[in-house]
Design an enzyme around this catalytic site. Sequence first.
Site, short mmCIF file in Angstrom:
data_model
loop_
_atom_site.label_atom_id
_atom_site.label_comp_id
_atom_site.label_asym_id
_atom_site.label_seq_id
_atom_site.Cartn_x
_atom_site.Cartn_y
_atom_site.Cartn_z
N HIS A 162 19.98 47.75 -15.30
CA HIS A 162 19.15 48.96 -15.33
C HIS A 162 20.07 50.15 -15.60
CE1 HIS A 162 15.70 47.35 -12.54
NE2 HIS A 162 15.22 47.50 -13.76
N CYS A 256 18.28 53.09 -6.50
CA CYS A 256 17.19 52.12 -6.68
C CYS A 256 16.18 52.19 -5.54
CB CYS A 256 17.73 50.70 -6.70
SG CYS A 256 18.99 50.41 -7.91
#
Length: 261
Positions: A162, A256
């Site tokens: 990511h 996150c």
Amino acid sequence: MKILMCAPSHYAIRYEINPWMKIQNRITPSRAQAQWKGLYTTLRRLGARVWLIPQKKGCPDMVFTANAGVAHGRTFIPSHFRYKQRQLEEPAFIQYFRKKGYSIDDASQGLYFEGEGDLLPYRDMFFAGFRFRSEVRAHERVSESLGRRLVTLELSKPQFYHLDTCFFPMDETSALYYPQAFDDYGRKVIRRFIQNPMAVSREDAYQFACNAIRIGRTVVMNRASRNLKGQLSSLGYGVCETPTSEFMKAGGSVKCLLLKL
Ligand code: ARG
């Protein structure tokens, strides 16, 4: 600053969808809860307002709210996860935002899009990561819908799947990034658009130093080397370290675990 978080009431490693995840690498729930609480308390102390969504059973990764989608004003653009294990989270996040009075704009319908994990605002644009999770076409649709210019970056290392694991736009001029997570072109793009691109070491990158959030003059991250702390301090920033080792077992850390609202 307003943030969405999800306390780890059903957090576990039940599948492997990135190189950090190993089913045999068990989570200690009490430690995960204590680490999450530590982060939550730190963010509140720094002045953030935190909204909470309850974790759905059978959605062990739902604690990583950055992947819920993108919230902009009173509009929520939901994610469409690449792996079916996380697709179960989609209706829970949509329902939550609908209840909160947000309008839902399914801009990335039919395409893989993993929210703020792969789409990071910087000045009047978005930086968007693609390859392992989100696809470029989805980023195009979302940035069109939000009326912002888009700069895409191809991710090249599966450990940094990511964009928010290897790139942290910190303020109007500076960003942390891990050069080895990008190709030559990506590195060039970062240096071209960001006045003060700060490369982090391998050691800092694997401690999730780029998976951070800045609140005022404080940067919150899992851990920073002395060198990184020194660099940030010369820009006027203090580092607040908050351990996230239980979440790193799933491939996530500070950034996150939160979604900016
Ligand atoms: N286990 C989760 C996954 O692989 C971790 C998500 C981390 N989130 C992030 N924004 N980088 O999907």
